[in-house]
Design a protein around this motif. Structure first.
Motif, PDB file in Angstrom:
ATOM      1  N   LYS A 395       0.839  -1.207   0.000  1.00  0.00           N
ATOM      2  CA  LYS A 395       0.000   0.000   0.000  1.00  0.00           C
ATOM      3  C   LYS A 395       0.876   1.261   0.000  1.00  0.00           C
ATOM      4  CE  LYS A 395      -3.669   2.623   0.331  1.00  0.00           C
ATOM      5  NZ  LYS A 395      -4.681   2.465   1.384  1.00  0.00           N
ATOM      6  N   ARG A 396       1.945   1.237   0.828  1.00  0.00           N
ATOM      7  CA  ARG A 396       2.821   2.400   0.911  1.00  0.00           C
ATOM      8  C   ARG A 396       3.560   2.616  -0.414  1.00  0.00           C
ATOM      9  NH1 ARG A 396       6.866   1.904   4.208  1.00  0.00           N
ATOM     10  NH2 ARG A 396       6.578  -0.286   4.845  1.00  0.00           N
ATOM     11  N   ARG A 397       3.974   1.532  -1.063  1.00  0.00           N
ATOM     12  CA  ARG A 397       4.652   1.666  -2.366  1.00  0.00           C
ATOM     13  C   ARG A 397       3.705   2.240  -3.427  1.00  0.00           C
ATOM     14  NH1 ARG A 397       8.430  -3.871  -2.715  1.00  0.00           N
ATOM     15  NH2 ARG A 397      10.116  -3.034  -1.373  1.00  0.00           N
ATOM     16  N   ALA A 398       2.447   1.784  -3.432  1.00  0.00           N
ATOM     17  CA  ALA A 398       1.469   2.320  -4.372  1.00  0.00           C
ATOM     18  C   ALA A 398       1.265   3.811  -4.137  1.00  0.00           C
ATOM     19  CB  ALA A 398       0.146   1.563  -4.260  1.00  0.00           C
ATOM     20  N   GLN A 399       1.188   4.187  -2.839  1.00  0.00           N
ATOM     21  CA  GLN A 399       1.002   5.603  -2.535  1.00  0.00           C
ATOM     22  C   GLN A 399       2.229   6.425  -2.935  1.00  0.00           C
ATOM     23  OE1 GLN A 399      -1.938   6.953  -1.314  1.00  0.00           O
ATOM     24  NE2 GLN A 399      -0.881   8.857  -1.954  1.00  0.00           N
ATOM     25  N   ALA A 400       3.420   5.838  -2.805  1.00  0.00           N
ATOM     26  CA  ALA A 400       4.644   6.540  -3.215  1.00  0.00           C
ATOM     27  C   ALA A 400       4.602   6.843  -4.719  1.00  0.00           C
ATOM     28  CB  ALA A 400       5.869   5.707  -2.868  1.00  0.00           C
ATOM     29  N   VAL A 401       4.086   5.884  -5.499  1.00  0.00           N
ATOM     30  CA  VAL A 401       3.963   6.108  -6.951  1.00  0.00           C
ATOM     31  C   VAL A 401       2.955   7.224  -7.230  1.00  0.00           C
ATOM     32  CG1 VAL A 401       3.191   5.065  -9.112  1.00  0.00           C
ATOM     33  CG2 VAL A 401       4.691   3.784  -7.575  1.00  0.00           C
ATOM     34  N   VAL A 402       1.809   7.197  -6.511  1.00  0.00           N
ATOM     35  CA  VAL A 402       0.806   8.243  -6.681  1.00  0.00           C
ATOM     36  C   VAL A 402       1.413   9.609  -6.380  1.00  0.00           C
ATOM     37  CG1 VAL A 402      -1.341   9.209  -5.746  1.00  0.00           C
ATOM     38  CG2 VAL A 402      -1.189   6.767  -6.281  1.00  0.00           C
ATOM     39  N   ASP A 403       2.151   9.688  -5.263  1.00  0.00           N
ATOM     40  CA  ASP A 403       2.756  10.971  -4.883  1.00  0.00           C
ATOM     41  C   ASP A 403       3.738  11.454  -5.946  1.00  0.00           C
ATOM     42  OD1 ASP A 403       1.277  10.827  -2.567  1.00  0.00           O
ATOM     43  OD2 ASP A 403       2.950  10.082  -1.324  1.00  0.00           O
ATOM     44  N   TYR A 404       4.485  10.534  -6.518  1.00  0.00           N
ATOM     45  CA  TYR A 404       5.450  10.926  -7.562  1.00  0.00           C
ATOM     46  C   TYR A 404       4.712  11.501  -8.783  1.00  0.00           C
ATOM     47  CZ  TYR A 404       9.349  10.745 -10.850  1.00  0.00           C
ATOM     48  OH  TYR A 404      10.317  11.097 -11.768  1.00  0.00           O
ATOM     49  N   LEU A 405       3.640  10.829  -9.186  1.00  0.00           N
ATOM     50  CA  LEU A 405       2.892  11.280 -10.369  1.00  0.00           C
ATOM     51  C   LEU A 405       2.206  12.614 -10.118  1.00  0.00           C
ATOM     52  CD1 LEU A 405       1.344   7.859 -11.491  1.00  0.00           C
ATOM     53  CD2 LEU A 405       3.291   9.053 -12.495  1.00  0.00           C
ATOM     54  N   VAL A 406       1.690  12.807  -8.908  1.00  0.00           N
ATOM     55  CA  VAL A 406       1.088  14.092  -8.568  1.00  0.00           C
ATOM     56  C   VAL A 406       2.148  15.185  -8.641  1.00  0.00           C
ATOM     57  CG1 VAL A 406       0.023  15.450  -6.717  1.00  0.00           C
ATOM     58  CG2 VAL A 406      -0.774  13.130  -7.182  1.00  0.00           C
ATOM     59  N   GLY A 407       3.338  14.846  -8.172  1.00  0.00           N
ATOM     60  CA  GLY A 407       4.431  15.805  -8.257  1.00  0.00           C
ATOM     61  C   GLY A 407       4.803  16.148  -9.689  1.00  0.00           C
ATOM     62  N   LYS A 408       4.445  15.312 -10.621  1.00  0.00           N
ATOM     63  CA  LYS A 408       4.706  15.558 -12.040  1.00  0.00           C
ATOM     64  C   LYS A 408       3.520  16.235 -12.735  1.00  0.00           C
ATOM     65  CE  LYS A 408       8.875  14.026 -12.372  1.00  0.00           C
ATOM     66  NZ  LYS A 408      10.001  14.892 -12.824  1.00  0.00           N
ATOM     67  N   GLY A 409       2.504  16.620 -11.958  1.00  0.00           N
ATOM     68  CA  GLY A 409       1.412  17.401 -12.535  1.00  0.00           C
ATOM     69  C   GLY A 409       0.130  16.645 -12.766  1.00  0.00           C
ATOM     70  N   VAL A 410       0.093  15.362 -12.411  1.00  0.00           N
ATOM     71  CA  VAL A 410      -1.141  14.606 -12.585  1.00  0.00           C
ATOM     72  C   VAL A 410      -2.084  14.931 -11.432  1.00  0.00           C
ATOM     73  CG1 VAL A 410      -2.192  12.317 -12.835  1.00  0.00           C
ATOM     74  CG2 VAL A 410       0.096  12.761 -13.755  1.00  0.00           C
ATOM     75  N   SER A 411      -3.357  15.233 -11.752  1.00  0.00           N
ATOM     76  CA  SER A 411      -4.319  15.601 -10.723  1.00  0.00           C
ATOM     77  C   SER A 411      -4.543  14.433  -9.763  1.00  0.00           C
ATOM     78  CB  SER A 411      -5.649  15.995 -11.370  1.00  0.00           C
ATOM     79  OG  SER A 411      -6.638  16.182 -10.381  1.00  0.00           O
ATOM     80  N   PRO A 412      -4.495  14.688  -8.449  1.00  0.00           N
ATOM     81  CA  PRO A 412      -4.728  13.607  -7.480  1.00  0.00           C
ATOM     82  C   PRO A 412      -6.124  13.015  -7.575  1.00  0.00           C
ATOM     83  CG  PRO A 412      -4.606  15.757  -6.383  1.00  0.00           C
ATOM     84  CD  PRO A 412      -4.170  15.967  -7.793  1.00  0.00           C
TER      85      PRO A 412
END
Length: 447
Positions: A395-412
């Motif tokens: 779960k934490r790894r999946a969230q880390a990927v989400v956070d990275y993509l949000v940091g690249k401009g993808v809407s949460p």
């Protein structure tokens, strides 16, 4: 000495006898001019030079009219029939005439210049009396100077009864023709019906090469005169761009040479996209598809797929797409889930290894190119270690990927994270290869 009464009676008798012997002529009836519309037509003849016979033979009668009156009527009717704005140049010359007014063999009574109906009428009004010899040859020769500097084709119109002309007129006509060539046409009009006169008129027309002879009798109505004017002066309908459609009907003037046009002169547009065939680089565009100035379907995002077929409009520049216009990236269009084994983390941690940034950047670009796409990011582990730990770690790894993509401009709002630990294997955990396949990050499309 005779008594004054007898003298007066004698003089009255003589006057009555002279009056009885005098010839009475009917006035030549006027014609009602028929309009000649030169609009939209090319001028076949640009100049008119009229030679009018006013010699003594024209004082004789033909039918119930004086020949000179007939000749003046013909010229006057011609001037009234010619459109005032046709743009020709004209002149009027006579030969013979009232010897009390002129001793010249030929006289110019309307100088060569822009055609003017009033000037012609005024010039004709001065020719009221016939007289003198018939030097038609000299009048023809004088025309050579009248036409000096005049451009375009000239109609030499000779109005005469052809009586007493001698043998010189044909020679003068030939000399004039040699000087002006194809730019001169001769149109004799015979007053009367003399057979020898007709032969002379026909010969002069033949020498001219491009004119024809006629008679005053053949120009007695408004329609006959209008037809005569059209034959001499009015050419074909103008077609300035040479597309085969006359200017008066051409709704697309200035069409380039060689371009095929429709009935109204507009370039053909076979696919009806608003771009003519000769400019259309994409012929056969389906009806209703918007096109650019070259006739090709609009491709607003420049991905090579026209807007009408593009299922992923707004693709960023440089991103490769499939036939539907959707990015040919790590998130292949048409799929509902995408699996990545190359997204790696530090051992037993949720820290993304820098070596994985490249693939994550591609995923971010793919999501940016598909703004309508929402996904759940799933973390998966192999079966090594405690189950609870693996569930939390995934779960934490999946969230880390989400956070990275949000940091690249993808809407949460387009991303969510889930961890499934070892519960959803795709390979055998008993082998090293199988375990490596089970350690993965998976993106699943949310409808």
């Amino acid at each position: 000495m005779k008594h004054p009464v007898f003298k007066f009676a004698f003089m009255l008798t003589v006057a009555m006898l002279m009056s009885a012997c005098a010839t009475s002529y009917e006035p030549v009836p006027p014609i009602t001019p028929v309009g000649v519309d030169a609009g939209g037509h090319a001028l076949k003849t640009q100049n008119m030079m009229v030679i009018l016979d006013a010699s003594s033979s024209m004082d004789q009668s033909y039918q119930q009219w004086k020949k000179l009156d007939i000749a003046a009527s013909v010229v006057g009717n011609m001037a009234r029939t010619l459109p005032a704005d046709m743009g020709i140049k004209s002149g009027l010359r006579i030969f013979g005439g009232d010897p009390d007014l002129t001793r010249k063999s030929s006289t110019m009574i309307v100088d060569m210049g822009d055609f003017d109906k009033a000037a012609f009428a005024k010039g004709l009004s001065t020719v009221s009396k016939a007289g003198g010899p018939s030097p038609l040859d000299k009048a023809i020769s004088a025309v050579a100077m009248d036409l000096e500097g005049i451009e375009g084709k000239t109609a030499l119109i000779i109005v005469t009864d052809a009586a007493g002309m001698g043998t010189q007129p044909p020679a003068s006509a030939m000399a004039l023709k040699e000087k002006f060539g194809d730019s001169l046409c001769v149109y004799p009009i015979l007053i009367g019906d003399d057979a020898n006169g007709k032969k002379l008129m026909d010969e002069l027309a033949r020498i001219g090469g491009c004119g024809f002879a006629t008679t005053a009798d053949g120009l007695a109505s408004g329609q006959q005169m209008a037809d005569y004017v059209r034959k001499i002066f009015i050419g074909e309908m103008m077609d300035s761009d040479g597309d085969g459609v006359a200017d008066a009907m051409d709704k697309c003037p200035g069409t380039p040479a060689g371009v095929k046009v429709d009935a109204v002169g507009c370039p053909l547009d076979s696919d009806k996209d608003g771009v003519p065939d000769y400019l259309d680089k994409c012929p056969g565009t389906p009806v209703g598809v918007k096109v650019d100035s070259t006739g090709c379907p609009l491709d607003s995002d420049g991905d090579g797929v026209p807007d009408s077929l593009d299922k992923c409009p707004g693709t960023p520049a440089g991103v490769k797409v499939d036939a539907s216009g959707c990015p040919l990236t790590v998130l292949q269009s048409g799929a509902v889930s995408w699996t990545f084994n190359e997204i790696n983390f530090e051992v037993s941690k949720a820290d993304i290894k820098p070596s994985s940034y490249g693939i994550l950047d591609e995923i971010a670009a793919a999501l940016g190119a598909n703004p309508q796409l929402k996904v759940v990011v799933e973390g998966h582990t192999d079966s090594s270690g405690a189950h609870a730990f693996n569930m939390d770690l995934s779960k934490r790894r999946a969230q880390a990927v989400v956070d990275y993509l949000v940091g690249k401009g993808v809407s949460p709002s387009r991303l969510s994270a889930e961890g499934y630990g070892p519960d959803r294997p795709i390979a055998d955990n008993a082998t090293k290869l199988g375990r490596s396949k089970n350690r993965r990050v998976q993106f699943t499309k949310i409808d």
